[in-house]
Design an enzyme around this catalytic site. Sequence first.
Site, short mmCIF file in Angstrom:
data_model
loop_
_atom_site.label_atom_id
_atom_site.label_comp_id
_atom_site.label_asym_id
_atom_site.label_seq_id
_atom_site.Cartn_x
_atom_site.Cartn_y
_atom_site.Cartn_z
N ARG A 271 0.86 -1.18 0.00
CA ARG A 271 0.00 0.00 0.00
C ARG A 271 0.89 1.23 0.00
O ARG A 271 1.71 1.42 0.89
CB ARG A 271 -0.92 0.02 1.22
CG ARG A 271 -1.94 1.16 1.18
CD ARG A 271 -2.97 1.04 2.28
NE ARG A 271 -2.43 1.44 3.56
CZ ARG A 271 -3.06 1.28 4.72
NH1 ARG A 271 -4.23 0.66 4.73
NH2 ARG A 271 -2.52 1.69 5.85
N SER B 134 -12.12 -3.90 2.64
CA SER B 134 -12.20 -3.13 3.89
C SER B 134 -13.66 -2.94 4.28
O SER B 134 -14.50 -2.62 3.43
CB SER B 134 -11.55 -1.76 3.72
OG SER B 134 -10.16 -1.87 3.50
N LYS C 140 -5.20 5.85 8.00
CA LYS C 140 -6.49 5.80 7.30
C LYS C 140 -7.27 7.06 7.58
O LYS C 140 -7.38 7.51 8.72
CB LYS C 140 -7.31 4.57 7.76
CG LYS C 140 -6.85 3.26 7.14
CD LYS C 140 -7.75 2.13 7.58
CE LYS C 140 -7.44 0.83 6.84
NZ LYS C 140 -7.85 0.86 5.44
#
Length: 211
Positions: free
Chosen positions: A43, A112, A141
């Site tokens: 990521r 998610s 996040k």
Amino acid sequence: MRNRIDIPAGLYGITGEAFSNGKSNLRCAEDMIKSGIKIIQYREKDKPIREKIKDMKEIRELCRKEGVLFIVNDHVDVAILVDADGVHVGQEDMHPSDVRALIGPHKIIGLSTHSPEEGMASLDEDIDYIGVGPIFPTTTKDREAVGLEYLDFAVKNLDIPFVAIGGIKEHNIKEIIKAGAERICLVSEVIGAEDINKKVKKLNKLMKNRN
């Protein structure tokens, strides 16, 4: 419905140079793998795509050599290009059914989720695991924490492997373990550690001593 592909229990590794204190994604992946982590998700939000592809090709080869699952976040096209083991998407990304149509039946899809409603809806999707979180407030996040309540719901009600994620640190991981999570992700706590191997060993010890 196809059978889900098994996701290893234990720590789930995620890269991200914004949280690694100067270490490259490849270096972090190497250290996590040496520490025994069996699944790595790439990521990376801010790099140019060519640099991301270079990273992914290198980490993919490393994972293949060491028998570690390699998951790509968001970039379905690059996941196909580098022959990743799977893709992880969010609620606003490509729909899991469209991801499945592109990557085929033998690859992993993670999704998610941030609420009991999204968790329950995931059971109808052709996916292999879900992310549950963010449990605690986190800088990795851009979303409000969901708290331990959703984690407790997931443990008791969701018949799908899940990864607890979001704001989890060495000092609060016992709460996650006590709740019943078998797969846990600590992003900045692991890749931001001065000694990743030492940090992972401490976390594994806590996970083994579940009581």
